[in-house]
Design an enzyme around this catalytic site. Structure first.
Site, PDB file in Angstrom:
ATOM      1  N   ASP A  13       0.819  -1.225   0.000  1.00 54.86           N
ATOM      2  CA  ASP A  13       0.000   0.000   0.000  1.00 54.86           C
ATOM      3  C   ASP A  13       0.848   1.269   0.000  1.00 54.86           C
ATOM      4  OD1 ASP A  13      -2.253  -1.714   0.391  1.00 54.86           O
ATOM      5  OD2 ASP A  13      -1.810  -1.726   2.544  1.00 54.86           O
ATOM      6  N   LYS A  16       2.266   2.300  -4.908  1.00 48.16           N
ATOM      7  CA  LYS A  16       2.967   1.803  -6.100  1.00 48.16           C
ATOM      8  C   LYS A  16       2.150   2.056  -7.361  1.00 48.16           C
ATOM      9  CE  LYS A  16       3.052  -2.280  -4.398  1.00 48.16           C
ATOM     10  NZ  LYS A  16       2.541  -1.952  -3.072  1.00 48.16           N
ATOM     11  N   GLY A  40      -3.982  -4.395  -4.573  1.00 49.37           N
ATOM     12  CA  GLY A  40      -4.986  -3.410  -4.939  1.00 49.37           C
ATOM     13  C   GLY A  40      -4.309  -2.092  -5.218  1.00 49.37           C
ATOM     14  N   HIS A  41      -4.502  -1.584  -6.409  1.00 49.94           N
ATOM     15  CA  HIS A  41      -3.917  -0.292  -6.739  1.00 49.94           C
ATOM     16  C   HIS A  41      -5.025   0.684  -7.012  1.00 49.94           C
ATOM     17  CE1 HIS A  41      -0.011  -1.887  -6.929  1.00 49.94           C
ATOM     18  NE2 HIS A  41      -0.101  -2.454  -8.092  1.00 49.94           N
ATOM     19  N   GLN A 223       2.121  -5.854  -3.304  1.00 45.99           N
ATOM     20  CA  GLN A 223       2.445  -5.928  -1.857  1.00 45.99           C
ATOM     21  C   GLN A 223       3.785  -5.219  -1.590  1.00 45.99           C
ATOM     22  OE1 GLN A 223       1.691  -9.413  -3.216  1.00 45.99           O
ATOM     23  NE2 GLN A 223      -0.439  -8.886  -3.006  1.00 45.99           N
TER      24      GLN A 223
HETATM   25  P1  GDP Z   1      -0.414   0.449  -3.768  1.00 46.91           P
HETATM   26  O1  GDP Z   1      -1.053  -0.876  -3.567  1.00 46.91           O
HETATM   27  O2  GDP Z   1       1.001   0.463  -3.310  1.00 46.91           O
HETATM   28  O3  GDP Z   1      -0.596   0.997  -5.145  1.00 46.91           O
HETATM   29  O4  GDP Z   1      -1.155   1.466  -2.807  1.00 46.91           O
HETATM   30  P2  GDP Z   1      -2.711   1.793  -2.756  1.00 46.91           P
HETATM   31  O5  GDP Z   1      -3.178   2.226  -4.087  1.00 46.91           O
HETATM   32  O6  GDP Z   1      -3.442   0.715  -2.068  1.00 46.91           O
HETATM   33  O7  GDP Z   1      -2.692   2.972  -1.698  1.00 46.91           O
HETATM   34  C1  GDP Z   1      -2.133   4.138  -1.897  1.00 46.91           C
HETATM   35  C2  GDP Z   1      -3.190   5.197  -1.717  1.00 46.91           C
HETATM   36  O8  GDP Z   1      -2.553   6.420  -1.578  1.00 46.91           O
HETATM   37  C3  GDP Z   1      -4.109   5.364  -2.897  1.00 46.91           C
HETATM   38  O9  GDP Z   1      -5.361   5.784  -2.442  1.00 46.91           O
HETATM   39  C4  GDP Z   1      -3.446   6.447  -3.723  1.00 46.91           C
HETATM   40  O10 GDP Z   1      -4.346   7.200  -4.517  1.00 46.91           O
HETATM   41  C5  GDP Z   1      -2.873   7.302  -2.645  1.00 46.91           C
HETATM   42  N1  GDP Z   1      -1.625   7.970  -2.991  1.00 46.91           N
HETATM   43  C6  GDP Z   1      -0.564   7.486  -3.688  1.00 46.91           C
HETATM   44  N2  GDP Z   1       0.446   8.389  -3.692  1.00 46.91           N
HETATM   45  C7  GDP Z   1       0.009   9.453  -2.977  1.00 46.91           C
HETATM   46  C8  GDP Z   1       0.616  10.679  -2.584  1.00 46.91           C
HETATM   47  O11 GDP Z   1       1.759  10.986  -2.887  1.00 46.91           O
HETATM   48  N3  GDP Z   1      -0.149  11.513  -1.805  1.00 46.91           N
HETATM   49  C9  GDP Z   1      -1.415  11.203  -1.419  1.00 46.91           C
HETATM   50  N4  GDP Z   1      -2.081  12.055  -0.655  1.00 46.91           N
HETATM   51  N5  GDP Z   1      -1.994  10.057  -1.767  1.00 46.91           N
HETATM   52  C10 GDP Z   1      -1.295   9.195  -2.527  1.00 46.91           C
END
Ligand code: GDP
Length: 434
Positions: A13, A16, A40-41, A223
């Site tokens: 999370d 990525k 989940g992205h 992950q």
């Molecule tokens: P992933 O699985 O690593 O892609 O992470 P997720 O998508 O589950 O969670 C990341 C969350 O943080 C998502 O809701 C993104 O839209 C949000 N996000 C990603 N980068 C940033 C950032 O630099 N700032 C903010 N405020 N939100 C971000």
């Protein structure tokens, strides 16, 4: 960037999805190499939010080839739902390629996941219940069904006639009342196979050709390093290798074919589900970060636990992945605090340790030690456009100090900085002068 692997440096999370989506602009091919639909992205494109579980983030850019490689386990029903959902929103999926070697998550895997977790009583690993662990277990036990078999009805029928009675016996032994109906599964899964067949191919060959032609290939990890089955906080881990080395194994290309490796880390730490988390915060501070950062899982909706940035974790991740750059995300969420803490090391039984212990009993006894850094105010929306235009030097000075501190302590340069949810709110520091 001829070839670049992007992996999570923490417990997943890390953001990525957005980073990969940003880097995908430069890539010809985007590849997922491990995990299943437990990843989940969330990617925000303009005002539209896309939630992807199986598909590589590159799918949102229609000119790219999106590959689900051999290291992934696939729930074909879920994948097709995702494909249909994107089509409805006007996105093309014709460039999707799926490895014939990728394994299929079958209905009995989901039932076994629930039955096994139920038997663990006090030792639950916090599985998402999607059958991913049992599908990987079957792969290792040589009992798996691969995509190449799913798309061949006769082969599928043959495999199911052996596997379904076996799995029903296992379900019975685990005390589950559920049973699998062989005919129903065959009908449902051969239909999935029929629909997915056009996408299924030798993706290893496709990637080798792409690399030989110097096409830019982006490997998208799911992950995070601390959830790696070998190197994470076992048994509270995922069922695959999440580290950069698996970008090669999980895609069918040599390790020497990967030029760059970026680790994605939040400017703080989160963890979903069970398992140890040394810098975890409780109470108001944790709620404040969770609310501001929207720390609720994309896949499960579960609340994420929040804590300060842990450099022991980041150094462990660097040692395992060999980062050539860090993508530091969600630094905007840390705006508005008077001071911020960063864990530089632990003490274990009174002794300083900078290594992350494998033994969870030792880890439990570790006390995080912090360096306190000064905070900064939120960047006003008006100022944000200037920052995004003019770059690093226009960031609040304490934020710059925070970034430099992380770089010094890890020995890795911050190459991308996340300042907001939008695709555009990413500061590219790859050309920053030092
Ligand atoms: P992933 O699985 O690593 O892609 O992470 P997720 O998508 O589950 O969670 C990341 C969350 O943080 C998502 O809701 C993104 O839209 C949000 N996000 C990603 N980068 C940033 C950032 O630099 N700032 C903010 N405020 N939100 C971000």
């Amino acid at each position: 960037m001829p070839t670049l692997a992007v992996v999570g440096a923490q417990w997943g999370d890390e953001g990525k999805g957005k980073i990969v989506d940003y880097l995908a602009q430069e890539a010809h091919v985007v590849v997922r190499f491990q995990g299943g639909n437990n990843a989940g992205h969330s990617v925000k494109v303009g005002e539209e939010l896309f939630k992807l579980h199986h598909l590589p983030s590159g799918i949102l850019r229609s000119s790219k080839t999106a590959v689900i490689a051999n290291g992934v386990v696939i729930d074909p029903g879920v994948l097709l739902e995702e494909v249909d959902g994107l089509r409805k929103r006007g996105k093309s999926v014709k460039n999707l390629r799926i490895s014939e070697r990728a394994h299929v998550i079958m209905p009995y895997h989901k039932l076994l996941d629930a039955a096994e977790e139920g038997m663990r009583e006090g030792a639950k690993v916090g599985t998402t219940g999607r059958g991913i662990g049992p599908a990987y277990a079957d792969k290792a036990a040589r009992l798996g069904i691969r995509m190449g078999e799913l798309v061949d009805q006769d082969l599928l029928e043959e495999r199911l006639s052996f596997l379904v009675p076996l799995k029903n016996k296992m379900l019975q032994a685990l005390g589950s009342d559920s049973r699998i109906d062989e005919k129903k599964v065959l009908d449902e899964y051969s239909e999935y196979g029929r629909r997915l067949k056009v996408h299924v191919t030798d993706t290893g060959g496709l990637l080798s050709d792409a690399i030989a032609k110097k096409r830019r290939v982006l490997f998208e990890g799911a992950q995070g390093t601390m959830l790696d089955i070998d190197h994470g906080t076992y048994p509270f881990v995922t069922s695959s290798n999440t580290v950069s080395g698996n970008a090669a194994t999980g895609s069918g290309i040599p390790a020497t074919a990967i030029d760059d490796i970026f680790g994605v880390t939040k400017a703080y730490t989160t963890r979903v589900g069970e398992g140890p988390f040394p810098t975890e915060l409780f109470g108001e501070l944790s709620t404040c970060i969770a609310e501001k950062g929207g720390e609720f899982g994309t896949t499960t909706g579960r609340n994420r636990r929040c804590g300060w940035l842990d450099l022991v974790v980041l150094r462990h991740a660097h040692a395992l992945n060999g980062f050539t750059g860090l993508a530091l995300t969600k630094i905007d969420i840390l705006g508005g605090f008077d001071e911020l803490k960063v864990c530089t090391h632990y003490t274990l039984d009174g002794r300083k340790t900078t290594r992350f212990p494998a033994d969870l009993r030792r880890l439990k006894r570790c006390e995080p030690k912090y360096q306190v850094l000064e905070g900064w105010n939120d960047i006003e929306p008006k100022r944000m456009s200037k920052v995004l235009r003019e770059g690093f030097s226009t960031l609040p000075s304490n934020m710059r100090k925070y970034i430099r501190f992380v770089e010094r302590e890890t020995g890795v340069r911050v190459v991308l900085l996340g300042l907001g949810r939008r695709r555009s709110e990413t500061l590219d520091l790859r050309k920053r002068r030092w």
